[in-house]
Design an enzyme around this catalytic site. Sequence first.
Site, mmCIF file in Angstrom:
data_model
loop_
_atom_site.group_PDB
_atom_site.id
_atom_site.type_symbol
_atom_site.label_atom_id
_atom_site.label_comp_id
_atom_site.label_asym_id
_atom_site.label_seq_id
_atom_site.Cartn_x
_atom_site.Cartn_y
_atom_site.Cartn_z
ATOM 1 N N CYS A 1 0.430 -1.084 0.026
ATOM 2 C CA CYS A 1 0.116 0.262 -0.137
ATOM 3 C C CYS A 1 0.994 1.367 0.038
ATOM 4 O O CYS A 1 0.226 2.584 -0.052
ATOM 5 C CB CYS A 1 -0.798 0.358 1.453
ATOM 6 S SG CYS A 1 -1.425 -1.205 1.726
ATOM 7 N N HIS B 1 -9.151 4.194 -1.364
ATOM 8 C CA HIS B 1 -7.382 3.619 -1.564
ATOM 9 C C HIS B 1 -7.750 2.731 -2.975
ATOM 10 O O HIS B 1 -7.279 1.261 -2.506
ATOM 11 C CB HIS B 1 -7.588 2.946 0.088
ATOM 12 C CG HIS B 1 -6.394 2.114 0.742
ATOM 13 N ND1 HIS B 1 -5.484 3.115 -0.189
ATOM 14 C CD2 HIS B 1 -5.672 0.889 1.478
ATOM 15 C CE1 HIS B 1 -4.433 1.899 0.602
ATOM 16 N NE2 HIS B 1 -4.384 1.669 1.305
#
Lengths: 141, 392
Positions: free
Chosen positions: B90, B339
């Site tokens: 991420c 996200h």
Amino acid sequence: MASSHNTIESFYKAIAEGKLVAGKCRVCNKLLVPPRPLCPHCYSSNFEEVVLKGKGKLLSYTIIHVAPPQFRAMAPYTVGIVELEEGPRILGVIHSPSGRPLKIGQEMTVSFDTNVHPTWPKWPRYFFKPAEDVDSKSWTS
Amino acid sequence: MVGAPLAAIVSAGSSKFGALEGRLGREIFAEAALEAYERCPNLDPKKDINAFFLGQFLGSSLEHQSHNAPVAAGWAGLAQIAATRVEAACASSAAALRCGVIAVASGLFDVVMVGGIEKMTHRETAEVTESLAMAADYPFEQWQGLTFPGLFALMATAHMDKYGTTEEQMAKVAVKNHRNGAKNPKAHLQKEITLEKALSSKVVAWPLKLYDCSLITDGASCLILTKPELARKYTDTPVYIVGTGQASDTIGLYEREDLTTLRAASLAARQAYQMAGLTPKDIDVAEVHDCFTIAELIAYEDLGFCGRGEGGRLVDEGVTEHGGKLPVNMSGGLKSKGHPVGATGVSQAYEIYLQLTSQAGNRQVEGAEIGLTHCVGGSGASAVVHIYRRVA
Ligand SMILES: [Zn+2]
């Protein structure tokens, strides 16, 4: 030189035999779970395999409701991190036969899944039980 | 030299974040690139941009496309320049940004583009869940049935036990970030939520509920960086990067001594503050990695915005609200803006760029001069922190 008893595979082979093992560094005496080919503390590659008692304390836990496809049939299930008496920490599923709510810090015991499914997961599994539940007659795997 | 700028951001772009149906990652990236070009008419992308670093995490599994850096460079109209993909789960594009900063600061390149892409919403949630879990340790976490939300849930349980943090304090993070995201036209979910709604949403990995979790989103983001001394050639309003930090930790959460902090984030923050010659008190606005609400509370502590265990108190006191002393996640954060994992790190920098150049519209933090971004890969095996200044 890496030997056959300090690999991830050797760790899971021991699980299949109902043993939780660590690699013990012959130079600095640190216990490594999982065993590995290089001691990150002293860079030695000289290990012996030691069997752990399989007892420890619960450090944290979660109850998984949304599970990956392979584990969906089990959901909801509890996963926790246990600090073993000998020091190392491991993560695994917790079976709580009594159904009593878990408490951080409580004593846990490692058990082994002797009923290994031949496909997924290919490796055998260990799991934890609250120590107070170990003798519970109501428990079934 | 402490506080000397390492690089200057002369332009930035972002696609709309959301479910961008019928488009591949490269097409979404072109939208982000176009915004950056339009904002910077003095720049000739083909002639001026010398190198490209792209963050992407799940292209291989979700888009069936590896090697997306040259693809994205081509679709953004760049010349046949060096194009490299960076992967740190991420934190992929935060790490790509750092590569860009290093590339410029080394003197090797005058102008570089950094960016991020993720295309996720075309796949089933179960497939995305399984792919995201690849950021966890395979033999001892994934194998044991742990999920990605489960990792942060383990941190939450430990934080609640050690410091008395509550589910309500975590839900307040979600409420705040949705309130901010409602003011961001590029956010995935532009709607406010109530505390009750957050607290009563369905359990994903106890104690985390649906509204404690960030969104599965498509999106792309980019920045154009140059040497500080060349910045004025391209823009009158550059934003300077004055601190960069990155660190790593064990991939297995179970191996870490303390489950209530991300050691890599604390270390990365320390590096960035030292390089910038600044302290947490100097930060006017921050974008932090709220992949789960507990992660934002832990970020406050790792970044020194409060003491250990005080993250919940900070959100109770409204310090990190719009109008508070240190507004956090004015973009809506990963929680409400969304996200798209590989695009997130550069997207955080995009928001700070807007904030420090007074382009953030009705979510503008008045007079913001110094900003910070904090981006976490997986459960904290990677962390990247950058510090930005409006004035060199
Ligand atoms: Zn050793």
